[in-house]
Design an enzyme around this catalytic site. Structure first.
Site, PDB file in Angstrom:
ATOM      1  N   CYS A  15      79.617   5.059  23.095  1.00 19.79           N
ATOM      2  CA  CYS A  15      78.944   5.654  24.276  1.00 19.79           C
ATOM      3  C   CYS A  15      79.917   6.736  25.047  1.00 19.79           C
ATOM      4  CB  CYS A  15      78.491   4.553  25.193  1.00 19.79           C
ATOM      5  SG  CYS A  15      77.787   5.281  27.175  1.00 19.79           S
TER       6      CYS A  15
ATOM      7  N   CYS B  75      75.570  -0.174  30.703  1.00 18.46           N
ATOM      8  CA  CYS B  75      76.643   0.985  30.618  1.00 18.46           C
ATOM      9  C   CYS B  75      77.349   0.985  32.024  1.00 18.46           C
ATOM     10  CB  CYS B  75      75.813   2.379  30.590  1.00 18.46           C
ATOM     11  SG  CYS B  75      76.977   3.674  30.192  1.00 18.46           S
TER      12      CYS B  75
ATOM     13  N   CYS C  20      80.692   5.022  28.847  1.00 15.19           N
ATOM     14  CA  CYS C  20      81.544   3.695  28.849  1.00 15.19           C
ATOM     15  C   CYS C  20      82.164   3.410  27.722  1.00 15.19           C
ATOM     16  CB  CYS C  20      80.474   2.564  29.425  1.00 15.19           C
ATOM     17  SG  CYS C  20      79.522   2.178  28.061  1.00 15.19           S
TER      18      CYS C  20
ATOM     19  N   CYS D  60      74.503   4.993  26.464  1.00 23.04           N
ATOM     20  CA  CYS D  60      74.075   3.769  26.162  1.00 23.04           C
ATOM     21  C   CYS D  60      72.392   3.876  26.889  1.00 23.04           C
ATOM     22  CB  CYS D  60      74.505   2.708  27.228  1.00 23.04           C
ATOM     23  SG  CYS D  60      76.056   2.175  26.534  1.00 23.04           S
TER      24      CYS D  60
ATOM     25  N   GLY E   3      53.604 -16.694  18.701  1.00 23.63           N
ATOM     26  CA  GLY E   3      53.439 -15.537  17.834  1.00 23.63           C
ATOM     27  C   GLY E   3      51.931 -14.996  17.690  1.00 23.63           C
TER      28      GLY E   3
END
Lengths: 362, 289, 203
Positions: free
Chosen positions: B243, B274, B246, B268, B34
């Protein structure tokens, strides 16, 4: 099939093809050669070399041609090429006192050893469009002028050296040891003056011009006099470890500006003028002068001056003066951000729904 | 080895000394999760702000045996993803893929793939502004001190101002995280929907900011917590629709304007996921939409 | 000791480096990256045909892959040949003291340097710290000391034999003030294991 809204290889290929055709323009008009650009748009090449931080007139001219005259894009092309080149070392400090001068003026003295040399300058043109240039193939310079343009004056002392000999101005900065290299090391603040000068020299001319102008209007002013502006050819020397001495590796054209600024001193130190320094490849007076004013403004802390204006704010100036950085980041907003925008839409819709629920309940 | 790439250029474009410099920065970044390691970012043949940090990391990490996937907004076929993928195919001669599962290195802008990444994969993020405190304090000299002293109060105040004004935290992307309980970090402008995927991810996460000259990292299996408050815990907003292609209900969706009468279609954002889902549905062994 | 004493003694047999430096450097880096991002995991480094005998092959490979003119290396004074070899192949600077070194190499059997001098960085710049590369006689994963922290799914075990006395205990003290600290790489033949400063090591 909605994936069609997304781009793809074909779209990129088509864009590249269109760009190439637009660059060439009308086939009925003869193609511009790189030599023509170098010779006739030489100030564009100078700027691109300076901001691209690569001295190569041919590549500079090529970049101008390839970028269709967009000089920031051209500087970027040179930078991307420069980054692939090996680094052999660093040159000795340029000895601009030995510059073969094509132009040299001082606003501080009426006359001085070597005299004032006006040289090729826009300064006293009347900015009247020269319609004669519309007609091609016509000689637009007299033989007398053409002869004078080829004349290079011998080396002559710098105004600041003359003043420094009397102790009236601070000496040049320390030029011993390896200089900083902002193209290799990440920046840190406060930056040493060599790193600052490198950043300013590569910095965007427009940005530095505006900052320099702001110092003249009271935003961090320091009473500048254009001590000297000189433009000409100067030799570059490289110290070769194996040989034990410096060798002349060639001449470059450069513009140097030494600003003389308000004096400092008092207490134990006798008063003397201070300097602001500007240097650019080729003939670039506006750039060198702007750089010199901003350099001096950034030295506020060194001289114990209050630093409250934008031009005096090192982190602000150095973080934003590079046009390759700035152009890239401003223009990256063209890239798709629809995922983030979708996240914002979800958030705003949820907030609006909550707001409407609250209204309805009241 | 060099013959795998572009004639006249080193393998993966960067010269070896630049790669070593970047590699050393990456090693430090992994060791200090980080923390933003400054590095001597080079000019790349791609505009700053367009993925130069991610590209430099990928160029320093990639080997001839790697399989590279590049996504932008979750999709492999967005123009910038295509451009970067082509760049590496050209200068490193590596195999590329659009399948998340098959990639050893995935370079991304603005998304984390929906599929859980595995141990051994490397996710390289393109980062525009690496400093999570930048819009609270624009000066690098100050933010560096704030990180050193763990002075993150201002960040919490900013998030809480949202709560005061809107009753909830309104940051929807680039939502700040706390890495291994020590450094507040920008996850890059991913939607906050993706934040939970960073926590204890088995893959190595590397972040490159070219213009800002910073590299940072999250090692595998590292706690990554989205900042929040006890009375206002972190939460993600989900679309209430599946979606349209899909039928998935657990993915981040792009909204597509279908007409000028308010018609919208949601699909998606992760094009590979997808496609996989559609294949499964077509072969009858997936959940029907 | 002066720098000159460490630069190639006359008539030194200068052994070759990697056959394919670009590919080998990349593999060395990936191995180090793997080891540092998964503390306790033992990782193989690319084989090096003829490393100087003072150096563990893994340490020699790390040197070739990671060092260059921008880095400084410290080696014990009786390892002049190894120092000359690394300087020849990488251009690294030879540090006069541990306090000046980015990389500190401790070959097998060599006395450990004064670790209190090791660069740990500062709270503002913890990356300005050293990597300590130490040769050991045995590295075994799956048993031994318990490791936890970033990079480790739950816990890992690592057994180290032949490390300089008290090295691991000293190391724990020196990385206690995170983010200051250093990275420790343990080398045994052509295998390494790494302990970044975040790894908690017990037992």
């Amino acid at each position: 099939m909605y994936v069609a809204v997304k781009g793809g290889e074909k779209a990129i290929d088509a864009a590249l093809d269109l760009l190439a055709r637009r660059r060439r323009g009308d086939d009925a008009v003869p193609e511009l050669s790189v030599d023509q650009i170098d010779a006739q748009l030489s100030l564009a090449v100078d700027r691109v070399m300076t901001e691209g931080s690569l001295y190569d007139r041919q590549l500079g001219a090529l970049a101008v041609k390839q970028a269709r005259g967009d000089l920031v894009e051209a500087a970027f092309l040179l930078r991307a090429y420069r980054t692939t080149l090996p680094r052999f070392g660093f040159s000795e400090p340029l000895d601009t006192a030995r510059m073969a001068l094509a132009r040299r003026i001082s606003a501080a003295f009426k006359d001085l050893p070597g005299g004032q040399i006006l040289g090729p300058t826009f300064d006293y043109t009347h900015r009247l469009l020269d319609f004669a240039l519309l007609a091609e193939g016509r000689p637009s310079v007299t033989d007398v002028v053409r002869h004078a343009a080829g004349e290079v004056q011998p080396a002559m002392p710098r105004v600041t050296d003359l003043l420094a000999d009397e102790g009236l101005i601070e000496r040049d900065g320390d030029m011993t040891g390896a200089p900083a290299d902002i193209t290799r090391d990440p920046p840190h603040h406060p930056a040493p003056r060599d790193a600052r000068l490198q950043a300013l020299s590569r910095g965007d001319e427009g940005f530095l011009l505006a900052l320099a102008y702001s110092t003249q209007r009271g935003y961090g002013g320091n009473h500048p006099f254009a001590g000297e502006i000189r433009y000409g050819e100067v030799a570059v020397h490289l110290h070769v470890e194996e040989l034990g001495f410096a060798v002349d590796i060639g001449d470059i054209e450069a513009t140097e500006c030494q600003m003389i600024n308000q004096f400092k001193g008092g207490g134990d130190v006798p008063p003397q003028f201070t300097r602001g320094y500007g240097l650019a490849f080729g003939h670039a007076e506006r750039k060198a002068m702007s750089m010199a004013l901003v350099d001096r403004a950034l030295r506020a802390g060194e001289f114990g001056e209050e630093a409250a204006s934008p031009a005096q704010d090192e982190e602000f100036v150095l973080s934003h003066c590079d046009n390759v950085d700035a152009s890239g980041f401003v223009q990256h907003l063209k890239l798709p951000h629809y995922v983030d925008f979708q996240a914002e839409l979800l958030a705003v819709r949820a907030l609006r729904a909550a707001f409407q629920d609250k209204e309805a309940a009241q | 080895m060099n013959d795998a790439g572009e004639p006249g250029y080193n393998f993966a474009y960067l010269d070896e000394s630049t790669k070593r410099m970047i590699r050393r920065a990456i090693l430090k970044a992994i060791a200090i999760p980080g923390y933003q390691v400054p590095f001597g970012s080079r000019e790349m043949p791609l505009a700053y702000g367009w993925g130069t940090g991610g590209i430099q990391i990928t160029a320093a990490v990639i080997g001839a045996d790697d399989v590279l996937k590049v996504i932008d907004q979750g999709a492999d076929d967005t123009t910038n993803a295509v451009s970067i993928r082509r760049f590496f195919a050209r200068v490193a001669g590596v195999e590329t893929t659009e399948r998340t599962a098959e990639a050893s290195i995935i370079q991304t802008r603005h998304r984390i793939p929906e599929r859980r990444l595995s141990d051994g994969q490397i996710l390289v993020y393109q980062v525009p502004i690496p400093e999570p405190l930048r819009f609270i304090e624009p000066r690098e000299t100050e933010t560096r001190k704030m990180h050193a002293l763990v002075e993150y109060g201002a960040m919490h105040v900013k998030l809480y101002e949202d709560v005061a004004a809107h009753g909830r935290i309104t940051t929807s992307y680039n939502y700040p995280v706390l890495v291994n309980g020590r450094y507040v970090m920008s996850p890059s402008p991913i939607p906050k929907f993706d934040n939970p995927k960073m926590d204890m991810m088995p893959a190595l996460q590397l972040f490159g900011a070219g213009r800002e000259k910073r590299i940072y990292a999250i090692p595998p299996y590292t706690p990554v917590k989205s900042l929040d408050f006890e009375d206002h815990p972190f939460s993600v907003e989900r679309s209430d629709r599946p979606c349209a292609l899909c039928g998935a209900t657990d993915t981040f969706l792009d909204e597509i304007v279908a007409d000028d009468r308010g018609g919208r279609i949601f699909v998606c954002s992760d094009s590979d996921r997808c496609g996989e889902q559609r294949d499964q549905v077509a072969s009858g062994d997936g959940a029907a939409p | 000791m002066t720098m000159d004493q460490l630069v190639a003694p006359a008539g030194l047999d200068m052994r070759p480096g990697f056959d394919e430096p670009v590919a080998a450097s990349q593999r060395v880096f990936r191995a180090l990256m793997d080891a540092l991002s998964r503390p306790g995991r033992i990782v193989d480094l690319p084989a090096l045909a003829q490393a100087p005998h003072e150096l563990e092959p893994a340490a020699a490979a790390i040197g070739l892959g990671i060092l260059d003119g921008d880095t400084s290396l410290w080696l014990p004074r009786d390892c002049a040949a190894a120092a000359a070899w690394l300087r020849f192949h990488t251009g690294c600077r030879i540090a006069r003291s541990v306090a000046d070194a980015d990389f500190v190499f401790v070959p097998r059997g060599a006395a450990a340097p004064d670790l209190s001098q090791l660069r740990l960085g500062s709270d503002e710049a913890p990356h300005a710290s050293a990597m300590l590369v130490v040769a050991v006689t045995g590295l075994e994963a799956g048993s031994g000391a318990r490791l936890t922290g970033p990079g480790i799914d739950g816990e890992a075990r690592l057994s180290v034999t032949g490390a300089p006395d008290e090295l691991l205990v000293r190391r724990n003290d020196m990385v206690a003030a995170f983010p200051r600290g250093f990275e420790l790489v343990l080398c045994c033949a052509d295998r390494i294991a790494a302990l970044p400063r975040t790894t908690r090591l017990e037992g």
